[in-house]
Design a protein around this motif. Sequence first.
Motif, mmCIF file in Angstrom:
data_model
loop_
_atom_site.group_PDB
_atom_site.id
_atom_site.type_symbol
_atom_site.label_atom_id
_atom_site.label_comp_id
_atom_site.label_asym_id
_atom_site.label_seq_id
_atom_site.Cartn_x
_atom_site.Cartn_y
_atom_site.Cartn_z
ATOM 1 N N ARG A 12 73.260 5.719 -4.787
ATOM 2 C CA ARG A 12 73.145 5.879 -6.225
ATOM 3 C C ARG A 12 72.248 4.781 -6.765
ATOM 4 O O ARG A 12 72.301 3.637 -6.299
ATOM 5 C CB ARG A 12 74.533 5.796 -6.888
ATOM 6 N N LEU A 13 71.474 5.132 -7.762
ATOM 7 C CA LEU A 13 70.566 4.170 -8.385
ATOM 8 C C LEU A 13 71.377 3.280 -9.307
ATOM 9 O O LEU A 13 71.930 3.748 -10.323
ATOM 10 C CB LEU A 13 69.469 4.897 -9.173
ATOM 11 N N VAL A 14 71.491 1.973 -8.977
ATOM 12 C CA VAL A 14 72.323 1.058 -9.751
ATOM 13 C C VAL A 14 71.511 0.097 -10.602
ATOM 14 O O VAL A 14 72.041 -0.479 -11.556
ATOM 15 C CB VAL A 14 73.256 0.268 -8.810
ATOM 16 N N ARG A 15 70.258 -0.079 -10.273
ATOM 17 C CA ARG A 15 69.429 -0.955 -11.109
ATOM 18 C C ARG A 15 67.963 -0.605 -10.905
ATOM 19 O O ARG A 15 67.553 -0.245 -9.806
ATOM 20 C CB ARG A 15 69.663 -2.428 -10.764
ATOM 21 N N VAL A 16 67.167 -0.708 -11.962
ATOM 22 C CA VAL A 16 65.746 -0.379 -11.899
ATOM 23 C C VAL A 16 65.010 -1.262 -12.889
ATOM 24 O O VAL A 16 65.580 -1.700 -13.906
ATOM 25 C CB VAL A 16 65.507 1.117 -12.219
ATOM 26 N N ALA B 91 60.644 -2.150 -17.166
ATOM 27 C CA ALA B 91 59.307 -1.679 -17.536
ATOM 28 C C ALA B 91 59.078 -0.250 -17.048
ATOM 29 O O ALA B 91 58.372 0.537 -17.683
ATOM 30 C CB ALA B 91 58.243 -2.602 -16.951
ATOM 31 N N VAL B 92 59.665 0.086 -15.919
ATOM 32 C CA VAL B 92 59.521 1.444 -15.404
ATOM 33 C C VAL B 92 60.185 2.439 -16.342
ATOM 34 O O VAL B 92 59.640 3.502 -16.665
ATOM 35 C CB VAL B 92 60.116 1.547 -13.986
ATOM 36 N N LEU B 93 61.393 2.092 -16.820
ATOM 37 C CA LEU B 93 62.083 2.991 -17.737
ATOM 38 C C LEU B 93 61.307 3.148 -19.036
ATOM 39 O O LEU B 93 61.209 4.246 -19.595
ATOM 40 C CB LEU B 93 63.495 2.444 -18.032
ATOM 41 N N ALA C 265 68.161 4.272 -19.666
ATOM 42 C CA ALA C 265 68.885 3.760 -18.499
ATOM 43 C C ALA C 265 70.078 4.625 -18.144
ATOM 44 O O ALA C 265 70.366 4.868 -16.973
ATOM 45 C CB ALA C 265 69.325 2.308 -18.757
ATOM 46 N N GLU C 266 70.805 5.100 -19.178
ATOM 47 C CA GLU C 266 71.987 5.899 -18.884
ATOM 48 C C GLU C 266 71.668 7.252 -18.261
ATOM 49 O O GLU C 266 72.563 7.912 -17.708
ATOM 50 C CB GLU C 266 72.802 6.114 -20.169
ATOM 51 N N ASP C 267 70.357 7.673 -18.340
ATOM 52 C CA ASP C 267 69.974 8.967 -17.746
ATOM 53 C C ASP C 267 69.803 8.884 -16.234
ATOM 54 O O ASP C 267 69.787 9.926 -15.567
ATOM 55 C CB ASP C 267 68.678 9.481 -18.377
#
Length: 691
Positions: free
Chosen positions: A49-53, A56-58, A65-67
């Motif tokens: 699962r994606l937990v952090r990104v 700037a990408v978002l 982020a919640e998506d």
Amino acid sequence: MFEDVPPPSAAEGAAPARGVAASVLDRAVLDTVFRQASVGLHVLDRDLRLVRVTGAVLATRGVAAEDVLGRPATEAYRVFGVEVKEDVLREVLDGGPPMRDVLVRGRPPVEAGGERVYSVSVYPLRPPGAEGADRPPIGLVATVTDVTERIRAQQRLGLLYEARERIGRTLDVERTAGELVEVTVPGFARSVVVALTDAVLRGKPPELRRPGESPLLRCTAVGGSGALGADGPLPEPGAVLLPGLFGERLPDGPELVRKDGEVRLVAPLSVRGQLLGAVAFRPVPGADAYTEDDLALVEGITAHTATCLENALRFTREHIVMTALQSWPLRPEGETRHAVEVAQRHRPGGTGAGSWFDVIPLPGARVALVVGQVERPGLSAVATMGRLRTAVYSLATLDLSPHELLARLHAVTQRLAREQAPAHDADEPAASCTIAVHDPVTGRLELARAGASLCVAVRPDGSLDADLVEEGPLLGGEGPPFACSSHLLPEGSTLCLASSARADGGPSQARVAAALAAPDRGPQAMADDLAALLAPERVLLVARTLRLPVTDIAEWDVPAELSAVAPVRHAAEERVREWALGVDPLTVELIVSELVTNAVRHGAPPVTLRLLRGESTLTLEVRDGAETAPHLRHAKAGDEGGRGLHICSTLADAWGVRYEEEGKTVWAEVALDGASPPGWGGAAPAGQASG
């Protein structure tokens, strides 16, 4: 404020800044990277699962982020327009090798119609400290870099390289236009239409483009699929396309033209201000719109295409000229059919190799067979070929032996080289040439050769003679002496001459023998077999030797005394009457009298008179052993002699002298029944007074 900590060991790396805890510093670095770095940094747990990104990408992708956070990788990355293979990530998590610089394509929703390319690297994420190196990964960390512009630049360079490699491989205008379509569809454009001017399609030089003028363009090549907006389906070749597909005016360079709600890329095909045509590109559906970089790419492709079109036009015009120059008729068969049966072949190749052949009738029923080729193909070679062929025909009227004729032809070639030297130093003419003279009365064949060529003879029994004459220097090269030889061939022998065998090796002797050693087959069938073995732009002569029937020959030995002139003269008159030729016997009697008298008085024994009956001419030949030749002069009023050759030149249609190894032959020809013999006449060299 901060707690002091002991410095780490060498294994733990460099010591942190004084007074700052390592854990605090690590958290600060990570927080800065995830909030501010432009490079995508993604963290996934063991459940993928994606937990952090990276923030700037978002932000740049317009994703909240919640998506994506807390969602499975396949679901989270689908929001970015990227399809992820979970089994590949699971392999890295389970101890497999890391993924490095893998290119992944995606189409983010916020950038509708624009595909992006990312370079992705995935590494296992392990607990900190030395003791964590051997523990199972607690997740994955991925770095993602947008390399779209770099990839597009590489693709543009690749397309430009492919265009230079594939466009212009043929020297054909329409094929070159088709190659432009093949290179750009479907990768660069959904459909491409290439149109050329009427002048170019007719093979004429392109005209200078005038400002504001839109010339008539016709569709030449088209490729791709779909319709062109309101214009309907793709145009058919030959359709008029301007105004219309290229806009109301043709741009001066690559330009984006909006038509029917679609932006097309239109570019002219021009060289040095001369317009050859235009090309229109329709973008691939769903791809990015054309940019300024695409305009620069199209400018390079169209410039190369226009140059190739110009080369094809020049080749077409030169090919037309070369074909016209290299289309030569054989001499009328009636002039040589009693000496040889001839078949000729020419295998064109469009390069203008300057190959030629000739069958030239000579006095005394003889015939000269000539095959030659100018070195270095091209239009200048064909022009040189024409001049050399004319020179050979003119020199043949001098009745020279083959090697002497080549020596004079060598001087002509050198003169042509001097004339061309100021402008064409690299293309000074040099040529190969083989000359064979066949005498149907004696069966003797005399040959001389300059340069390389195929020169073989096959006798009626099937034996092959491939060493008729040695190879000599090229015309225009080292010069005389040229190789020469003499052979006595039986009737029905077959002589094969082909231009320059050095470059292509020529057919093998065994295959030549198989094609020629068949007495029941004619020269035409033999030539067909050999022509298939020749390289392009080679010429071939196949000649079967014949003998003049003995009923058409009358010969007398003349004693070296003046009293013998009268009996021989009367014998010649009687033979002419027996043959019932359409010629005045008195004319024959006068010519024989003067020629024989001159040979007895000024020549040397043995003296021989010979009459040869032909279809259109009667040939009278007087041979003696002296090497000096008579010359035509005008006697004064009181002179008792000196009018003999003047009388002969008046009564005969042609006369001349040919030299032999021992002595000379003076000949004269008289036309029968009003027929005109070949124009062999002319004064012989001075050296002996005439009677």
